[in-house]
Design a protein around this motif. Structure first.
Motif, PDB file in Angstrom:
ATOM      1  N   CYS A 237       0.814  -1.225   0.111  1.00 21.49           N
ATOM      2  CA  CYS A 237       0.048  -0.044   0.017  1.00 21.49           C
ATOM      3  C   CYS A 237       0.903   1.198   0.048  1.00 21.49           C
ATOM      4  CB  CYS A 237      -1.039  -0.080   1.272  1.00 21.49           C
ATOM      5  SG  CYS A 237      -2.161   1.563   1.092  1.00 21.49           S
ATOM      6  N   ALA A 238       1.963   1.344   0.678  1.00 21.02           N
ATOM      7  CA  ALA A 238       3.029   2.514   0.871  1.00 21.02           C
ATOM      8  C   ALA A 238       3.456   2.588  -0.306  1.00 21.02           C
ATOM      9  CB  ALA A 238       3.640   2.163   1.949  1.00 21.02           C
ATOM     10  N   ALA A 239       4.131   1.665  -0.958  1.00 15.26           N
ATOM     11  CA  ALA A 239       4.845   1.679  -2.265  1.00 15.26           C
ATOM     12  C   ALA A 239       3.848   2.270  -3.464  1.00 15.26           C
ATOM     13  CB  ALA A 239       5.248   0.351  -2.783  1.00 15.26           C
ATOM     14  N   ALA A 240       2.622   1.782  -3.240  1.00 16.82           N
ATOM     15  CA  ALA A 240       1.784   2.323  -4.468  1.00 16.82           C
ATOM     16  C   ALA A 240       1.341   3.868  -4.297  1.00 16.82           C
ATOM     17  CB  ALA A 240       0.423   1.582  -4.585  1.00 16.82           C
ATOM     18  N   ASN A 241       1.944   4.554  -3.371  1.00 21.28           N
ATOM     19  CA  ASN A 241       1.745   5.835  -3.192  1.00 21.28           C
ATOM     20  C   ASN A 241       2.866   6.872  -3.231  1.00 21.28           C
ATOM     21  OD1 ASN A 241      -0.144   7.911  -2.201  1.00 21.28           O
ATOM     22  ND2 ASN A 241       1.007   8.161  -0.434  1.00 21.28           N
ATOM     23  N   ALA A 242       3.431   6.400  -4.427  1.00 22.30           N
ATOM     24  CA  ALA A 242       4.701   7.131  -4.681  1.00 22.30           C
ATOM     25  C   ALA A 242       4.273   8.870  -5.265  1.00 22.30           C
ATOM     26  CB  ALA A 242       5.567   6.312  -5.927  1.00 22.30           C
ATOM     27  N   ASP A 243       2.951   8.709  -6.024  1.00 24.75           N
ATOM     28  CA  ASP A 243       2.306   9.860  -6.456  1.00 24.75           C
ATOM     29  C   ASP A 243       1.704  10.841  -5.398  1.00 24.75           C
ATOM     30  OD1 ASP A 243       0.225   8.463  -6.043  1.00 24.75           O
ATOM     31  OD2 ASP A 243      -0.321   8.429  -7.923  1.00 24.75           O
ATOM     32  N   GLY A 244       1.681  10.289  -4.200  1.00 25.69           N
ATOM     33  CA  GLY A 244       1.079  11.009  -2.966  1.00 25.69           C
ATOM     34  C   GLY A 244      -0.518  11.063  -3.037  1.00 25.69           C
ATOM     35  N   VAL A 245      -1.119  10.550  -3.992  1.00 27.55           N
ATOM     36  CA  VAL A 245      -2.429  10.325  -4.040  1.00 27.55           C
ATOM     37  C   VAL A 245      -3.257  10.145  -2.870  1.00 27.55           C
ATOM     38  CG1 VAL A 245      -2.890   8.242  -5.425  1.00 27.55           C
ATOM     39  CG2 VAL A 245      -4.279  10.225  -5.736  1.00 27.55           C
ATOM     40  N   MET A 246      -2.579   9.016  -1.990  1.00 32.09           N
ATOM     41  CA  MET A 246      -3.250   8.767  -0.732  1.00 32.09           C
ATOM     42  C   MET A 246      -2.597   9.398   0.414  1.00 32.09           C
ATOM     43  SD  MET A 246      -3.800   4.585  -1.519  1.00 32.09           S
ATOM     44  CE  MET A 246      -2.030   4.051  -2.027  1.00 32.09           C
ATOM     45  N   ASP A 247      -2.098  10.493   0.345  1.00 31.57           N
ATOM     46  CA  ASP A 247      -1.533  11.278   1.203  1.00 31.57           C
ATOM     47  C   ASP A 247      -2.693  11.449   2.470  1.00 31.57           C
ATOM     48  OD1 ASP A 247       1.118  11.002   0.537  1.00 31.57           O
ATOM     49  OD2 ASP A 247       1.286  13.069   0.051  1.00 31.57           O
ATOM     50  N   GLY A 248      -2.121  11.548   3.738  1.00 33.41           N
ATOM     51  CA  GLY A 248      -3.221  11.864   4.509  1.00 33.41           C
ATOM     52  C   GLY A 248      -4.193  10.622   5.257  1.00 33.41           C
ATOM     53  N   THR A 249      -3.871   9.525   4.592  1.00 34.61           N
ATOM     54  CA  THR A 249      -4.737   8.567   5.132  1.00 34.61           C
ATOM     55  C   THR A 249      -4.284   7.852   6.563  1.00 34.61           C
ATOM     56  OG1 THR A 249      -4.868   7.532   2.860  1.00 34.61           O
ATOM     57  CG2 THR A 249      -5.470   5.863   4.533  1.00 34.61           C
ATOM     58  N   LEU A 250      -5.405   8.136   7.701  1.00 32.08           N
ATOM     59  CA  LEU A 250      -5.051   7.787   8.889  1.00 32.08           C
ATOM     60  C   LEU A 250      -5.601   6.334   9.020  1.00 32.08           C
ATOM     61  CD1 LEU A 250      -6.618  10.999  10.350  1.00 32.08           C
ATOM     62  CD2 LEU A 250      -4.138  10.497  10.053  1.00 32.08           C
ATOM     63  N   ILE A 251      -4.789   5.582   9.764  1.00 28.53           N
ATOM     64  CA  ILE A 251      -4.952   3.912   9.788  1.00 28.53           C
ATOM     65  C   ILE A 251      -4.954   3.590  11.284  1.00 28.53           C
ATOM     66  CG2 ILE A 251      -4.053   1.762   9.000  1.00 28.53           C
ATOM     67  CD1 ILE A 251      -2.156   3.324   6.930  1.00 28.53           C
ATOM     68  N   ARG A 252      -5.990   3.134  11.703  1.00 30.20           N
ATOM     69  CA  ARG A 252      -6.021   2.219  13.045  1.00 30.20           C
ATOM     70  C   ARG A 252      -5.394   1.150  13.041  1.00 30.20           C
ATOM     71  NH1 ARG A 252      -9.919  -0.783  15.663  1.00 30.20           N
ATOM     72  NH2 ARG A 252     -11.122  -1.198  13.552  1.00 30.20           N
ATOM     73  N   VAL A 253      -4.255   1.005  13.879  1.00 27.31           N
ATOM     74  CA  VAL A 253      -3.587  -0.082  14.185  1.00 27.31           C
ATOM     75  C   VAL A 253      -3.507  -0.309  15.505  1.00 27.31           C
ATOM     76  CG1 VAL A 253      -2.385   0.214  11.784  1.00 27.31           C
ATOM     77  CG2 VAL A 253      -1.162   0.841  13.869  1.00 27.31           C
ATOM     78  N   PRO A 254      -3.338  -1.845  15.730  1.00 29.32           N
ATOM     79  CA  PRO A 254      -3.066  -2.163  17.202  1.00 29.32           C
ATOM     80  C   PRO A 254      -1.795  -2.648  17.534  1.00 29.32           C
ATOM     81  CG  PRO A 254      -4.052  -4.054  15.907  1.00 29.32           C
ATOM     82  CD  PRO A 254      -3.625  -3.088  14.763  1.00 29.32           C
ATOM     83  N   ILE A 255      -0.707  -2.374  16.554  1.00 32.60           N
ATOM     84  CA  ILE A 255       0.661  -2.925  16.921  1.00 32.60           C
ATOM     85  C   ILE A 255       1.500  -1.841  16.985  1.00 32.60           C
ATOM     86  CG2 ILE A 255      -0.017  -4.831  15.305  1.00 32.60           C
ATOM     87  CD1 ILE A 255       1.743  -3.549  13.216  1.00 32.60           C
ATOM     88  N   VAL A 256       2.716  -2.393  17.708  1.00 33.06           N
ATOM     89  CA  VAL A 256       3.769  -1.352  17.620  1.00 33.06           C
ATOM     90  C   VAL A 256       4.305  -0.907  16.197  1.00 33.06           C
ATOM     91  CG1 VAL A 256       6.113  -0.858  18.632  1.00 33.06           C
ATOM     92  CG2 VAL A 256       4.517  -2.146  19.860  1.00 33.06           C
ATOM     93  N   PRO A 257       4.385   0.234  16.132  1.00 29.04           N
ATOM     94  CA  PRO A 257       4.778   0.558  14.332  1.00 29.04           C
ATOM     95  C   PRO A 257       5.976   0.004  14.061  1.00 29.04           C
ATOM     96  CG  PRO A 257       3.822   2.392  15.753  1.00 29.04           C
ATOM     97  CD  PRO A 257       3.992   1.427  16.468  1.00 29.04           C
TER      98      PRO A 257
END
Length: 352
Positions: A237-257
């Protein structure tokens, strides 16, 4: 599935789904890496572990469960987007499992099941909602949910809508899209604009649907607060955002980053394991690793008399579980949702 020398377990994902090839393949890769590492250390009380990998392709969960009933001792660390489709088959053959995650209410509350990060149908961690309320107060009165038209995303959407409402959010509407994708996402963007949406809660998959949706939003000069869930926090998912079109997506995760591997040994261990195996990392795969560790801990406690009932009983007796430091503390035996979350933001090809 158990002999004096071996234990046969199963793991699985939806990587064969035609609309999103490779979906959650990191999970079975992580399961295989954990099995290999465990066998190098002597297995479980001297028994070598053998892994059978299953692909439900989203809609073939019942077939997978039917095969697993004949093949394995337990399923460990699997996750199927439409898991409810397989519950009747699994329950009828009394197959025990320790999934990485569940989606449907049927699976989340099914018998002969313990999971490391419970996802009960009547509970939702609303940490992301409170964070957004603090940082983007304009979003509280103007939220819209966008969801795919099949059971898993509908149930996820319903929980999100109910949970956010309990902390003060007003929902302006809900918009349904085709799980196999849309030829043109522009009408969805225009509908959001007409509604006056300030927060968009999107359920489904990052690739390709969410990426295409956000591309349409950018073309139509529409922006909002974008909130999604755990599966978005992965390398593809991150690699697909090279153009920044998905910038600002907030993701709820339960793990240590993953960005904190230098200060969290468990996270570094997981990432090193996957890097050595040449595999991508993902948040869902961390949950597979936690499920395997929970299973191995319980199975080891059963000693030589290894039964599924014993494994489940031992796992339920563990009052606090964090995957040896991989994620927030949970109580698998109580099947309660985690009480805290981490919120990650996608910026370019990285998370922060």
């Amino acid at each position: 599935g158990v002999t004096d020398d071996t234990i046969v377990i199963g793991a699985g994902d939806d990587q064969g789904f035609a609309s999103s090839p490779g979906l959650n393949a990191q999970m079975t890769a992580a399961a295989q890496a954990m099995v290999d590492a465990c066998n190098e250390l002597g297995g479980i009380e001297g028994r070598r572990i053998e892994l059978i990998r299953y692909d439900a392709k989203i809609f073939e969960v019942s077939t997978v469960m039917l095969e697993a009933c004949d093949d394995v001792f337990m399923l460990v660390g699997e996750g199927f987007a439409v898991d409810g489709f397989g519950e009747e088959t699994r329950v009828q053959c009394e197959l025990a499992h320790m999934p990485a995650w569940t989606v449907s209410a049927a699976a989340a509350h099914g018998p002969r099941m313990v999971q490391p990060l419970p996802n009960p149908a009547d509970q939702l961690s609303v940490g992301a909602a409170t964070y957004i309320a603090e940082t983007h107060p304009e979003a509280i009165d103007a939220a819209v949910a966008i969801f795919a038209n099949f059971g898993a995303t509908i149930e996820t959407k319903d929980k999100g809508v109910a949970g956010f409402a309990q902390v003060g959010y007003e929902w302006l509407g809900e918009i349904e899209y085709n799980v196999n994708g849309e030829e043109d996402w522009t009408p969805f963007v225009l509908r959001l604009r007409d509604l006056g949406a300030e927060l968009v809660y999107f359920t489904g998959t990052c690739l390709p649907n969410y990426q295409q949706f956000r591309a349409a939003a950018a073309v139509n000069d529409f922006d909002a607060v974008w909130q999604v869930d755990n599966p978005w926090y992965d390398a593809p998912c991150a690699a697909a955002n090279a153009d920044g079109v998905m910038d600002g997506t907030l993701i709820r995760v339960p793990i240590v980053p993953f960005e904190e591997r230098a200060i969290n040994p468990a996270t570094d261990d997981y990432m090193t394991l996957m890097e050595d195996a040449g595999e991508d990392i993902s948040a869902l795969a961390v949950q597979t690793v936690s499920a395997f560790l929970l299973w191995a801990t319980a199975a080891s406690a059963c000693g030589s008399d290894l039964t599924a009932d014993c494994v489940l009983e031992q796992a339920r007796s563990i009052g606090t579980w964090d995957g040896h430091g991989l994620h927030v503390p949970t109580d698998p035996g109580a099947n309660d949702a985690a009480t805290c979350v981490v919120v990650m933001e996608l910026v370019g090809t990285a998370f922060r």
